[in-house]
Design an enzyme around this catalytic site. Structure first.
Site, short mmCIF file in Angstrom:
data_model
loop_
_atom_site.label_atom_id
_atom_site.label_comp_id
_atom_site.label_asym_id
_atom_site.label_seq_id
_atom_site.Cartn_x
_atom_site.Cartn_y
_atom_site.Cartn_z
N SER A 5 36.90 69.56 -114.80
CA SER A 5 37.16 68.56 -113.77
C SER A 5 35.82 68.11 -113.20
CB SER A 5 38.02 69.18 -112.66
OG SER A 5 37.99 68.36 -111.50
N TYR A 38 40.14 75.53 -106.55
CA TYR A 38 40.29 74.69 -107.74
C TYR A 38 38.91 74.34 -108.31
CZ TYR A 38 41.62 70.70 -110.65
OH TYR A 38 41.79 69.83 -111.71
P1 NDP Z 1 50.30 68.75 -113.86
O1 NDP Z 1 50.46 69.45 -112.58
O2 NDP Z 1 50.98 67.45 -114.09
O3 NDP Z 1 50.65 69.74 -115.07
C1 NDP Z 1 50.20 71.07 -115.04
C2 NDP Z 1 50.88 71.84 -116.13
O4 NDP Z 1 50.55 73.23 -115.98
C3 NDP Z 1 52.39 71.72 -116.09
O5 NDP Z 1 52.89 71.64 -117.41
C4 NDP Z 1 52.79 73.04 -115.44
O6 NDP Z 1 54.09 73.47 -115.80
C5 NDP Z 1 51.75 73.98 -115.98
N1 NDP Z 1 51.65 75.17 -115.14
C6 NDP Z 1 51.27 75.21 -113.84
N2 NDP Z 1 51.39 76.47 -113.37
C7 NDP Z 1 51.86 77.22 -114.40
C8 NDP Z 1 52.21 78.58 -114.53
N3 NDP Z 1 52.14 79.44 -113.50
N4 NDP Z 1 52.67 79.02 -115.71
C9 NDP Z 1 52.78 78.17 -116.75
N5 NDP Z 1 52.49 76.86 -116.70
C10 NDP Z 1 52.02 76.39 -115.52
O7 NDP Z 1 48.72 68.58 -114.04
P2 NDP Z 1 47.84 67.60 -114.94
O8 NDP Z 1 48.57 67.23 -116.18
O9 NDP Z 1 47.29 66.57 -114.07
O10 NDP Z 1 46.62 68.59 -115.27
C11 NDP Z 1 46.37 69.15 -116.54
C12 NDP Z 1 44.98 69.73 -116.51
O11 NDP Z 1 44.03 68.69 -116.24
C13 NDP Z 1 44.77 70.77 -115.41
O12 NDP Z 1 43.95 71.81 -115.90
C14 NDP Z 1 44.03 69.99 -114.34
O13 NDP Z 1 43.25 70.84 -113.52
C15 NDP Z 1 43.20 69.04 -115.17
N6 NDP Z 1 42.75 67.83 -114.47
C16 NDP Z 1 43.65 66.86 -114.13
C17 NDP Z 1 43.20 65.67 -113.52
C18 NDP Z 1 44.15 64.57 -113.13
O14 NDP Z 1 43.70 63.58 -112.52
N7 NDP Z 1 45.43 64.65 -113.40
C19 NDP Z 1 41.76 65.45 -113.25
C20 NDP Z 1 40.91 66.54 -113.65
C21 NDP Z 1 41.40 67.67 -114.25
P3 NDP Z 1 55.40 72.89 -115.02
O15 NDP Z 1 55.54 71.47 -115.48
O16 NDP Z 1 56.49 73.76 -115.46
O17 NDP Z 1 55.08 73.00 -113.56
#
Ligand code: NDP
Length: 251
Positions: A157, A170
């Site tokens: 990130s 984070y």
């Molecule tokens: P979302 O919150 O939309 O998705 C996160 C995913 O992680 C979901 O599929 C969620 O599952 C899963 N997850 C969270 N907690 C757990 C857990 N305890 N066990 C298993 N699965 C888990 O996030 P994004 O798609 O936005 O983010 C994806 C990655 O990109 C992350 O690492 C984030 O830090 C990074 N990122 C995102 C940015 C953005 O602007 N969106 C910018 C910079 C980095 P469930 O759907 O079941 O909750």
């Protein structure tokens, strides 16, 4: 190494026959990556916490003519060591090896000053975002080594490269992620069988982004499908020899 997201044009069968595990594949960026990998020929292992979301992605992949994926439900916050070994064993039994590992699952935690940051939330965010990718990588390294052309991709990130107020655990977890990727890349560079890199997706229209910026109009943001070039490049053979790098998904 010459990668430019705007001009990168992956072959349709870029990932043919590769076995790729995507964590957090049920929604957001992970869902888009799983669909994109399957659309380029991969057998995808869909990890996530919510089985119904994984089943939806499974159905979408099959409906689009992709190779039948596997589903691997696991709550990363609660999973104990034996659950990670069970996941490894099931991948080994079904596929014998692993060619790609996308560490995508993550949680945001609180956006609050360090002075007030809730300690339990801190521990959870560091656990899910940093400790679990370490554990999962360690447990799966023997299967990645069997591939001969394996790629491990960690999700970083902007706040994992430059700290910013109120991003708390984070941001620290993403700094740690960059460090973990560099250490592992250095350790595996000599053998040349596994490349290890980070991708920073940049601002993307997902539930996490909406939670971080509730006042923002989501229509101003790129969709997860729009940022897949870097995810494909790092996972496929075009990035052979590239290791220890941290790429931006958008220019
Ligand atoms: P979302 O919150 O939309 O998705 C996160 C995913 O992680 C979901 O599929 C969620 O599952 C899963 N997850 C969270 N907690 C757990 C857990 N305890 N066990 C298993 N699965 C888990 O996030 P994004 O798609 O936005 O983010 C994806 C990655 O990109 C992350 O690492 C984030 O830090 C990074 N990122 C995102 C940015 C953005 O602007 N969106 C910018 C910079 C980095 P469930 O759907 O079941 O909750």
């Amino acid at each position: 190494m010459g990668f430019e997201p705007q001009t990168y044009s992956p072959e349709p069968d870029l990932l043919a026959d590769r076995i790729i595990l995507v964590t957090g594949a049920g929604s957001g960026i992970g869902r888009a990556a799983a669909l994109s990998y399957a659309g380029h020929g991969a057998r995808v292992i869909l990890h996530g916490r919510t089985v119904s979301k994984l089943e939806q992605v499974y159905d979408e992949i099959v409906a689009a003519g992709g190779r039948r994926p596997s589903i691997a439900p696991l709550n990363l916050l609660k999973a104990q060591a034996d659950a990670f070994y069970q996941l490894r064993d099931s991948i080994e039994d079904e596929f014998g090896q692993l060619d790609g590992l996308l560490h995508n699952a993550g949680i945001l935690g609180e956006r609050t000053p360090i002075e007030q940051y809730d300690i339990n939330t801190w521990v959870e965010v560091i656990h899910v975002n940093l400790t679990v990718p370490f554990v999962l990588t360690q447990v799966l390294l023997p299967l990645l080594n069997k591939s001969g052309d394996a790629s491990v991709v960690f999700t970083s990130s902007g706040v994992g490269r430059q700290g910013r107020a109120y991003w708390g655990a984070y941001a620290v977890s993403k700094f740690g992620t960059e460090g973990l990727a560099q250490v592992l890349a250095d350790e595996t560079a000599g053998a040349g069988r596994i490349r290890v890199n980070c991708v920073n997706p940049g601002r993307t229209r997902t539930a996490m982004r909406a939670a971080a910026y509730p006042a923002e109009d989501p229509n101003t943001l790129p969709q997860p499908e729009d940022i897949m070039a870097a995810y494909l490049y790092l996972m496929g053979p075009d990035s052979r020899g590239v290791t220890g790098q941290s790429l931006d998904a958008r220019a």
